[in-house]
Write a protein that holds these residues in place. Structure first.
Motif, PDB file in Angstrom:
ATOM      1  N   UNK A   1       0.663  -7.356   3.444  1.00  0.00           N
ATOM      2  CA  UNK A   1       0.470  -6.233   3.951  1.00  0.00           C
ATOM      3  C   UNK A   1      -0.500  -5.514   2.712  1.00  0.00           C
ATOM      4  N   UNK A   2      -0.114  -5.392   1.799  1.00  0.00           N
ATOM      5  CA  UNK A   2      -0.889  -4.334   0.661  1.00  0.00           C
ATOM      6  C   UNK A   2      -1.931  -5.545   0.084  1.00  0.00           C
ATOM      7  N   UNK A   3      -2.114  -7.413  -0.095  1.00  0.00           N
ATOM      8  CA  UNK A   3      -2.832  -7.975  -0.254  1.00  0.00           C
ATOM      9  C   UNK A   3      -4.019  -8.630   0.444  1.00  0.00           C
ATOM     10  N   UNK A   4      -3.725  -8.444   2.328  1.00  0.00           N
ATOM     11  CA  UNK A   4      -4.140  -7.997   2.621  1.00  0.00           C
ATOM     12  C   UNK A   4      -5.542  -6.922   2.442  1.00  0.00           C
ATOM     13  N   UNK A   5      -5.263  -6.002   2.838  1.00  0.00           N
ATOM     14  CA  UNK A   5      -5.854  -4.554   2.718  1.00  0.00           C
ATOM     15  C   UNK A   5      -6.952  -4.451   0.994  1.00  0.00           C
ATOM     16  N   UNK A   6      -6.210  -4.870   0.419  1.00  0.00           N
ATOM     17  CA  UNK A   6      -6.734  -5.448  -1.243  1.00  0.00           C
ATOM     18  C   UNK A   6      -8.477  -6.342  -0.112  1.00  0.00           C
ATOM     19  N   UNK A   7      -8.040  -7.359   0.210  1.00  0.00           N
ATOM     20  CA  UNK A   7      -9.095  -8.252   0.772  1.00  0.00           C
ATOM     21  C   UNK A   7      -9.576  -7.787   1.624  1.00  0.00           C
ATOM     22  N   UNK A   8      -9.163  -6.622   2.348  1.00  0.00           N
ATOM     23  CA  UNK A   8     -10.545  -5.842   3.054  1.00  0.00           C
ATOM     24  C   UNK A   8     -11.657  -5.813   2.661  1.00  0.00           C
ATOM     25  N   UNK A   9     -10.604  -4.448   1.542  1.00  0.00           N
ATOM     26  CA  UNK A   9     -11.622  -3.799   1.158  1.00  0.00           C
ATOM     27  C   UNK A   9     -12.540  -4.365   0.064  1.00  0.00           C
TER      28      UNK A   9
END
Length: 291
Positions: free
Chosen positions: A255-263
């Motif tokens: 969840x956190x890693x995908x958020x970083x990736x989207x950003x």
């Protein structure tokens, strides 16, 4: 704080640290090769660990060393190279979701090699998890045709190494401190990593490139928190919790890693997200045993 409270606190901290590791690897790859990122990560981590954990190695007895060596190569030597190589072709968010296979492989390794019994629900979880993996990889290859999703195999191999490591620590190394285990791991792997780093020409070129220097900063942060500190914390978690609970940090990391990736400009297709959710459902089932 009781044992139950510590288990969940460790899980939360590891989620925050390891959920950010994938974007740090990606940033490290801007100025460094995948081999340099992997080797530098090991060398820096060893430096940090030796500075704080060298005295604790007196806890390690003769019968421990073979398991510490095996644990070190499986969990701390090959995965840093494999993840860096994979992320040259696969987005950081996808890498984090594939890393969620660790609990499933922990269950498989425990069943096949360590005599741990498996319930029917857990077996279903393993099957469901691997179905989700196929969806994620195949649909990801369609959605991102410029990326080579065969590199995902390197991440899956890393999760197998992590899975074997968890079971090794739980069965053979719970009588010594987590810091001693982690420091002992790096005794065996730091020299090969240093030789590999030197062979890449890193020391001759790093001072001439600002891009490399910035990437080194990202790998330093990754090494200190994502590897050194987090590995000690993870080994503590293994010692007070079940192997599958310990490896279930991969529930929330994506969840956190995908958020970083989207950003950072990465994108996911709906079917990729579905595949990731199916993996997490499988992990949930595999982590639940009938009372």
């Amino acid at each position: 704080m009781g044992v139950q409270g510590k288990k969940w606190m460790y899980l939360l901290v590891l989620t925050l640290i390891w959920g950010s590791s994938f974007i740090l690897i990606k940033k490290g790859l801007v100025g460094l090769s995948a081999i340099q990122v992997g080797a530098l990560r090991i060398v820096f981590t060893a430096f940090f660990l030796f500075s704080v954990g060298f005295k604790r190695m007196g806890e390690i007895k003769k019968q421990h060393w073979k398991w510490i060596a095996l644990s070190g190569f499986l969990s701390s030597f090959f995965p840093p190279f494999f993840f860096a190589m994979a992320q040259t072709q696969v987005d950081s968010g996808v890498a984090s979701v594939l890393n969620s296979l660790t609990p499933l492989n922990t269950l498989l390794a425990g069943t096949l090699f360590f005599g741990i019994t498996t319930s029917r629900k857990q077996a279903y979880g393993v099957v469901i998890g691997f179905v989700g993996t196929l969806i994620l990889i195949l649909k990801g290859a369609e959605f991102n045709p410029d990326q080579n999703y065969w590199y995902s195999i390197l991440i899956i191999l890393s999760t197998l190494g992590y899975a074997l490591n968890v079971n090794i620590i739980k069965k053979h190394l719970t009588d010594i401190s987590a810091l001693a285990v982690t420091t002992g791991n790096f005794v065996f792997i730091v020299l090969p990593a240093f030789i590999i780093l030197w062979a890449t020409g890193f020391f001759e070129t790093v001072m001439a490139s600002k891009e490399m220097q910035l990437s080194v900063l990202y790998v330093t942060i990754l090494s200190l928190f994502g590897t050194a500190f987090a590995k000690v914390l993870f080994n503590k978690l293994i010692q007070i919790a079940s192997p599958v609970f310990a490896s279930s940090v991969t529930y929330t990391m994506p969840l956190l890693a995908i958020l970083w990736g989207v950003l950072d400009g990465e994108s996911f297709s709906f079917l990729q997200l579905m595949g990731g959710c199916i993996i997490l459902v499988g992990v949930y089932l595999a982590n639940n045993r009938k009372k």
